[in-house]
Design an enzyme around this catalytic site. Structure first.
Site, PDB file in Angstrom:
ATOM      1  N   HIS A  44       0.681  -1.104   0.318  1.00 27.42           N
ATOM      2  CA  HIS A  44       0.298  -0.472  -0.079  1.00 27.42           C
ATOM      3  C   HIS A  44       0.971   1.434   0.414  1.00 27.42           C
ATOM      4  CE1 HIS A  44      -2.742  -3.130   1.378  1.00 27.42           C
ATOM      5  NE2 HIS A  44      -3.714  -2.550   0.646  1.00 27.42           N
ATOM      6  N   VAL A 171      -0.484  -1.081  17.696  1.00 21.71           N
ATOM      7  CA  VAL A 171      -0.995  -0.969  16.685  1.00 21.71           C
ATOM      8  C   VAL A 171      -1.184  -1.996  15.992  1.00 21.71           C
ATOM      9  CG1 VAL A 171      -1.856   0.356  14.895  1.00 21.71           C
ATOM     10  CG2 VAL A 171      -0.087   1.599  16.231  1.00 21.71           C
ATOM     11  N   MET A 174      -4.704  -5.338  10.775  1.00 24.77           N
ATOM     12  CA  MET A 174      -5.225  -6.780  10.115  1.00 24.77           C
ATOM     13  C   MET A 174      -6.394  -6.713   9.234  1.00 24.77           C
ATOM     14  SD  MET A 174      -7.370  -8.619  13.310  1.00 24.77           S
ATOM     15  CE  MET A 174      -8.506  -9.954  12.284  1.00 24.77           C
TER      16      MET A 174
END
Length: 329
Positions: A44, A171, A174
């Site tokens: 990403h 953090v 998922m």
């Protein structure tokens, strides 16, 4: 190969400016894409950047659009993303949730009609860096079959939970499948076998082959039927709270656009009990004997921090072919 973070950021910004983004928007988008790769989420970051550019050129992402608040009910707000860049809309919504939490103790901002936010965890880090506990999730195009089904009818709806911590924020970021679609594509392009089964081949057998799984469109949900149920309720929450599109509606367009997202912030009480409890929980988990000698046990977000340090020291790892493609844009 490895590329300096600043070089990666600069190339992204150059391309975004050529697409007529304002300097401020280009800078925030470029920084977020570069940070995603810096932190090890290549799927990403750089790898997704050409797709984002393509969506802008197709008009699926409206570069000049701004999100607008449409309704407010105490600490809950509903926004319309107007098909603007998902990263920018998400940053604004999380900022707003942070502001609401500072005032009321909790803040929830739901947005409809927005676009892919790229790395979901970025907004968990945003909340944690503001000293807030954060929860956020999104629905997506259908790419996951419900448990017991053959056809994709559920979104691989990412869930993020963040807890601020002095020695490194916790953090959790998922996907609802064992491997995200982006991760499967990464294994496929690298011709690598998955470490654990990630879905089924066309004969219905559990497979370690990313290409076979992508072809069958039968990704394995985390926790089997539990992951399937989690995906469905996240879609329900995102759709109802935002009054936006469901996975069913998003899938009809055949493009992952006009999705629904939710951003929740809770004001953390930074007292001695909180600090000690967080450290106790992490220390206790890490005290477990590892399966293999020499291996470490990591809390959610720890590997991100290690990747970040390594990338800033050695340069950000990039896929050479995709990097050359970006340089030629």
């Amino acid at each position: 190969m490895h590329v300096p973070f600043e070089k990666l950021q600069a190339e992204f910004k150059r391309i975004l400016l050529s697409l007529n983004f304002t300097a401020a928007k280009a800078d925030l988008l470029a920084t977020t894409f570069a940070e995603n790769s810096r932190d090890g989420v290549y799927t990403h970051g750089l790898n997704r950047f050409p797709t984002f550019v393509d969506y802008v050129q197709q008009g699926l992402v409206k570069k000049d659009a701004e999100p607008v608040k449409e309704n407010a009910f105490g600490a809950l707000e509903q926004w319309n993303g107007n098909l603007g860049p998902g990263i920018l809309n998400a940053r604004i919504c999380m900022d707003r949730a942070i502001s609401l939490a500072k005032h009321s103790g909790i803040g929830c901002v739901a947005i409809r009609n927005t676009n892919h936010w790229m790395r979901a965890g970025a907004y968990g880090w945003q909340a944690a860096e503001a000293g807030m506990m954060g929860i956020c999730f999104t629905n997506t195009i259908a790419n996951l079959p419900p448990w017991g089904g053959l056809d994709p009818r559920l979104g691989n709806n990412p869930l993020v939970i963040a807890v601020p911590r002095t020695n490194g924020h916790v953090v959790l970021d998922m996907a609802v499948s064992q491997y995200s679609v982006g991760k499967l594509n990464q294994y496929k392009s690298n011709h690598q076998k998955l470490p654990l089964p990630g879905g089924y081949d066309k004969e219905g057998n559990l497979s370690y082959d990313a290409a076979e799984i992508l072809q069958s469109q039968r990704l394995l949900p985390v926790g089997f039927w539990k992951g399937s149920g989690l995906s469905l309720v996240l879609d329900l929450l995102a759709t109802v709270l935002s009054q936006g599109n469901s996975t069913a509606k998003i899938t009809q367009s055949e493009n992952e656009s006009s999705v629904s997202q939710v951003f929740i912030c809770i004001k953390a009480d930074h007292n001695e009990h909180t600090t000690q409890s967080i450290e106790e929980i992490i220390s206790y988990a890490k005290s477990s004997r590892p399966v293999k000698e020499g291996q470490s046990i990591f809390y959610p977000g720890e590997n991100t921090l290690l990747n970040r340090i390594k990338s800033m020291k050695e340069g950000v790892w990039v896929d050479e072919k995709i990097w050359e493609k970006v340089l030629g844009m």
